[in-house]
Design an enzyme around this catalytic site. Structure first.
Site, PDB file in Angstrom:
ATOM      1  N   LYS A  94       0.699  -1.173  -0.113  1.00  0.00           N
ATOM      2  CA  LYS A  94      -0.122   0.215  -0.044  1.00  0.00           C
ATOM      3  C   LYS A  94       0.989   1.214  -0.064  1.00  0.00           C
ATOM      4  CE  LYS A  94      -3.772  -2.369   2.531  1.00  0.00           C
ATOM      5  NZ  LYS A  94      -4.796  -2.261   3.642  1.00  0.00           N
ATOM      6  N   ARG A  95       2.245   1.166  -0.119  1.00  0.00           N
ATOM      7  CA  ARG A  95       2.882   2.229  -0.148  1.00  0.00           C
ATOM      8  C   ARG A  95       3.040   3.102  -1.304  1.00  0.00           C
ATOM      9  NH1 ARG A  95       8.461   3.503  -0.549  1.00  0.00           N
ATOM     10  NH2 ARG A  95       9.206   5.300   1.006  1.00  0.00           N
TER      11      ARG A  95
END
Length: 234
Positions: free
Chosen positions: A6-7
């Site tokens: 999710k970065r």
């Protein structure tokens, strides 16, 4: 910290290279995201990684990316570099930033200066900002630091520094430190941060620089005194 899946932000390996991360530091950090050597070590050499890695120690928990930890590992790797290797890694950053053109004379100065910043940086892209004061042709104190050399107290410090440094016949970091400590701290009763802060800015143009006395030794007596005098005239 964010889960890797999710970065957002910098995900290209080219970005990390341009930001000054060593390949070994990146490999070291990536290995630790999902694996442990079995102790608390974080700085692991490539040789140790190949010897210690086992699938059994791979963690199934989601990995979280920690830029501060990567920077800390990178700083450890930089500090461990032999001087010639550090020089080879630093030169492209200095030439790209147009701090130097790459002449043998410039490279010799860089090589002399690198040991005094090796303990102070965590990324190679910090090298240009740390060393540019040695090469700038039209030197000027940075705008954000001007107020720290133009007030009355700072001018008193700079005047005293010139008085103490001018007679020196031996220009080494030890002789510079002894002269300034005796005058500014012991005689004037100033705290080191106050005593040396104005001199640092006058000489390097910034609050970000290598250690003051070593910087002045590298810069030379004439250039150091000229810059302090110029700061007094502001």
């Amino acid at each position: 910290n964010a889960k890797l899946s999710k970065r957002n932000g910098e995900v290209s390996i080219a970005w990390y290279r341009e930001a000054g991360f060593l390949p070994e530091a990146i490999c070291n950090y990536l290995a630790l995201l999902g694996w442990s050597p079995g102790d608390d070590r974080e700085n692991i050499t490539m040789k140790e990684l190949t010897e210690l890695f086992t699938v059994e120690r791979v963690n199934s928990s989601p990995a979280r990316f920690d830029m501060k930890k990567l920077e800390a590992i990178n700083g450890d790797k930089i500090r461990a570099l032999p001087l010639d290797e550090f020089l080879a890694w630093a030169l492209p950053f200095l030439t790209k930033a147009k701090v130097i053109s790459g002449t043998p004379e410039e490279i010799a100065v860089v090589k002399s200066a690198l040991p005094i910043i090796q303990e102070r940086i965590t990324r190679l892209n910090e090298v240009p900002a740390m060393l540019k004061f040695l090469f700038v042709k039209n030197f000027a104190v940075e705008a954000e630091s001007l107020s720290k050399v133009t007030d009355a107290a700072s001018k008193d410090v700079l005047k005293r520094a010139i008085t103490e440094l001018t007679p020196l016949t031996v220009w080494t970091h030890d002789s510079i430190e002894a002269a300034l400590r005796s005058s500014l701290i012991e005689e004037m009763g100033l705290k080191p941060r106050i005593a040396f802060g104005s001199v640092r800015i006058a000489v390097t143009g910034s609050t970000i620089s290598p250690p003051l006395f070593e910087s002045m030794e590298l810069l030379g007596k004439n250039a150091s005194l000229e810059r302090i005098s110029a700061a007094l005239a502001l």
